[in-house]
Design a protein around this motif. Structure first.
Motif, PDB file in Angstrom:
ATOM      1  N   LEU A 149       3.866   9.738  -1.034  1.00 30.37           N
ATOM      2  CA  LEU A 149       4.356   8.596  -0.267  1.00 30.37           C
ATOM      3  C   LEU A 149       3.842   7.282  -0.851  1.00 30.37           C
ATOM      4  O   LEU A 149       4.497   6.255  -0.741  1.00 30.37           O
ATOM      5  N   GLY A 150       2.655   7.324  -1.444  1.00 32.86           N
ATOM      6  CA  GLY A 150       2.096   6.140  -2.099  1.00 32.86           C
ATOM      7  C   GLY A 150       1.443   5.137  -1.167  1.00 32.86           C
ATOM      8  O   GLY A 150       1.012   4.083  -1.623  1.00 32.86           O
ATOM      9  N   ILE A 151       1.330   5.439   0.116  1.00 31.73           N
ATOM     10  CA  ILE A 151       0.810   4.435   1.051  1.00 31.73           C
ATOM     11  C   ILE A 151      -0.683   4.178   0.888  1.00 31.73           C
ATOM     12  O   ILE A 151      -1.170   3.137   1.315  1.00 31.73           O
ATOM     13  N   LEU A 152      -1.397   5.086   0.244  1.00 37.21           N
ATOM     14  CA  LEU A 152      -2.830   4.899   0.050  1.00 37.21           C
ATOM     15  C   LEU A 152      -3.209   4.712  -1.421  1.00 37.21           C
ATOM     16  O   LEU A 152      -4.385   4.761  -1.772  1.00 37.21           O
ATOM     17  N   HIS A 153      -2.210   4.472  -2.280  1.00 35.30           N
ATOM     18  CA  HIS A 153      -2.504   4.235  -3.702  1.00 35.30           C
ATOM     19  C   HIS A 153      -3.266   2.931  -3.856  1.00 35.30           C
ATOM     20  O   HIS A 153      -2.716   1.855  -3.666  1.00 35.30           O
ATOM     21  N   GLY A 154      -4.531   3.037  -4.177  1.00 38.11           N
ATOM     22  CA  GLY A 154      -5.355   1.854  -4.383  1.00 38.11           C
ATOM     23  C   GLY A 154      -6.105   1.416  -3.148  1.00 38.11           C
ATOM     24  O   GLY A 154      -7.046   0.645  -3.247  1.00 38.11           O
ATOM     25  N   SER A 155      -5.704   1.889  -1.976  1.00 37.09           N
ATOM     26  CA  SER A 155      -6.413   1.491  -0.749  1.00 37.09           C
ATOM     27  C   SER A 155      -7.156   2.660  -0.103  1.00 37.09           C
ATOM     28  O   SER A 155      -8.128   2.452   0.612  1.00 37.09           O
ATOM     29  N   GLY A 156      -6.712   3.875  -0.355  1.00 38.31           N
ATOM     30  CA  GLY A 156      -7.384   5.049   0.211  1.00 38.31           C
ATOM     31  C   GLY A 156      -8.700   5.290  -0.501  1.00 38.31           C
ATOM     32  O   GLY A 156      -8.753   5.320  -1.728  1.00 38.31           O
ATOM     33  N   LEU A 157      -9.767   5.417   0.266  1.00 40.57           N
ATOM     34  CA  LEU A 157     -11.096   5.545  -0.319  1.00 40.57           C
ATOM     35  C   LEU A 157     -11.669   6.949  -0.230  1.00 40.57           C
ATOM     36  O   LEU A 157     -12.330   7.416  -1.143  1.00 40.57           O
ATOM     37  N   VAL A 182      -9.030   8.963   7.390  1.00 40.73           N
ATOM     38  CA  VAL A 182      -9.058   8.440   6.028  1.00 40.73           C
ATOM     39  C   VAL A 182      -9.728   7.070   6.021  1.00 40.73           C
ATOM     40  O   VAL A 182      -9.395   6.209   6.849  1.00 40.73           O
ATOM     41  N   GLY A 183     -10.658   6.882   5.086  1.00 37.86           N
ATOM     42  CA  GLY A 183     -11.234   5.563   4.863  1.00 37.86           C
ATOM     43  C   GLY A 183     -10.257   4.743   4.044  1.00 37.86           C
ATOM     44  O   GLY A 183      -9.795   5.172   2.989  1.00 37.86           O
ATOM     45  N   VAL A 184      -9.915   3.539   4.553  1.00 41.85           N
ATOM     46  CA  VAL A 184      -8.913   2.697   3.903  1.00 41.85           C
ATOM     47  C   VAL A 184      -9.494   1.292   3.714  1.00 41.85           C
ATOM     48  O   VAL A 184     -10.077   0.708   4.632  1.00 41.85           O
ATOM     49  N   GLY A 206     -11.946   0.382   6.863  1.00 41.16           N
ATOM     50  CA  GLY A 206     -11.879   0.941   8.199  1.00 41.16           C
ATOM     51  C   GLY A 206     -11.443   2.389   8.095  1.00 41.16           C
ATOM     52  O   GLY A 206     -11.131   2.887   7.016  1.00 41.16           O
ATOM     53  N   THR A 207     -11.411   3.061   9.229  1.00 41.33           N
ATOM     54  CA  THR A 207     -10.970   4.447   9.279  1.00 41.33           C
ATOM     55  C   THR A 207      -9.649   4.509  10.024  1.00 41.33           C
ATOM     56  O   THR A 207      -9.511   3.932  11.102  1.00 41.33           O
ATOM     57  N   VAL A 208      -8.682   5.187   9.430  1.00 46.21           N
ATOM     58  CA  VAL A 208      -7.397   5.419  10.080  1.00 46.21           C
ATOM     59  C   VAL A 208      -7.357   6.894  10.472  1.00 46.21           C
ATOM     60  O   VAL A 208      -7.553   7.770   9.626  1.00 46.21           O
ATOM     61  N   HIS A 209      -7.135   7.128  11.764  1.00 45.66           N
ATOM     62  CA  HIS A 209      -7.058   8.493  12.282  1.00 45.66           C
ATOM     63  C   HIS A 209      -5.591   8.859  12.445  1.00 45.66           C
ATOM     64  O   HIS A 209      -4.854   8.196  13.179  1.00 45.66           O
ATOM     65  N   PHE A 210      -5.168   9.895  11.706  1.00 49.33           N
ATOM     66  CA  PHE A 210      -3.799  10.406  11.787  1.00 49.33           C
ATOM     67  C   PHE A 210      -3.816  11.747  12.502  1.00 49.33           C
ATOM     68  O   PHE A 210      -4.743  12.537  12.335  1.00 49.33           O
ATOM     69  N   THR A 211      -2.769  12.024  13.271  1.00 49.32           N
ATOM     70  CA  THR A 211      -2.473  13.386  13.673  1.00 49.32           C
ATOM     71  C   THR A 211      -1.318  13.802  12.780  1.00 49.32           C
ATOM     72  O   THR A 211      -0.422  13.000  12.496  1.00 49.32           O
ATOM     73  N   TYR A 212      -1.363  15.027  12.285  1.00 46.51           N
ATOM     74  CA  TYR A 212      -0.321  15.445  11.348  1.00 46.51           C
ATOM     75  C   TYR A 212       0.240  16.796  11.753  1.00 46.51           C
ATOM     76  O   TYR A 212      -0.393  17.575  12.474  1.00 46.51           O
TER      77      TYR A 212
END
Length: 172
Positions: A83-91, A151-153, A128-134
Motif C-alpha cells: 500500500l505504501g502508506i508507511l514508506h519512510g514514516s513507519g518506524l 505501529v510506530g509512525v 506516535g503509535t497508530v493502533h490498527f485492527t485488521y
C-alpha cells in the motif's frame, strides 16, 4: 556524519495523517503451492501436514496439505507493505496479535483490511503509535485471521525533510 535521508514514498502518511475510523484495504493475492513450499524451506517448518500429502490426507483437517498459518500472515504483511502508506514514516511494529478464524488453504485469495482504531502521540518524541485492527479475508469476505497491530509512525517533518534519520546505526 550527516544521517542519510529517509526514502519517502508517494503514498506515505505521517502520524498526523491517521485518524480513528480510517480504513485501508489491500489488493488480493492467491496462495499457491509454490508459496507453501518456499515458506517451508525458508523457515524449516516441515510439519507433515504442510509437506506430506499422504499424511495430510490421512490425518489432516482439510483433506490434504495446507500452508502454515504464519505464511498467510506474512503474505498479508507484504500486501500491507505494498500500500505504501508507511514508506519512510513507519518506524517499527510495537505489537501484533493474531486470532485465526478460518483456514487459508492453497488456492485461497486473501486481502487485508486495516482500520485505525486509535492514535497516541509519544510525548517528547517525533513519533506516535497508530493502533490498527485488521482482518485477513478471503474472496467471499470471510475472516481468515484478525487481530491488532500497533505501529510506530514518524511525525510529519516541519520542513519537508524527514526528521528521524539513522542515529548511531539505529532508527530508534
Amino acid at each position: 556524519m550527516t544521517a542519510p535521508r529517509r526514502p519517502i514514498g508517494e503514498s506515505t502518511r505521517w502520524f498526523e495523517d491517521f485518524q480513528p475510523g480510517q480504513l485501508f484495504v489491500t489488493h488480493g493475492r492467491t496462495l499457491r503451492d509454490t508459496d507453501a513450499a518456499i515458506w517451508s524451506m525458508f523457515t524449516g517448518d516441515m510439519h507433515p501436514l504442510h509437506v506430506d500429502e499422504v499424511a495430510a490426507s490421512t490425518h489432516g483437517l482439510f483433506g490434504g496439505r495446507f500452508p502454515p498459518g504464519l505464511m498467510g500472515i506474512a503474505i498479508a504483511s507484504g500486501l500491507w507493505e505494498r500500500l505504501g502508506i508507511l514508506h519512510g514514516s513507519g518506524l517499527y511494529i510495537d505489537r501484533l496479535t493474531i486470532d485465526y478464524r478460518s483456514p487459508m488453504l492453497i488456492g485461497t485469495t486473501i486481502r487485508m483490511r486495516a482500520e485505525v482504531a486509535a492514535v497516541r502521540r509519544v510525548e517528547g518524541r517525533e513519533r506516535g503509535t497508530v493502533h490498527f485492527t485488521y482482518a485477513i479475508v478471503d474472496a467471499a469476505d470471510a475472516v481468515c485471521a484478525e487481530g491488532d497491530l500497533d505501529v510506530g509512525v514518524a511525525n510529519r517533518p516541519a520542513d519537508g525533510v524527514p526528521s528521524i534519520g539513522l542515529v548511531n546505526g539505529s532508527s530508534m
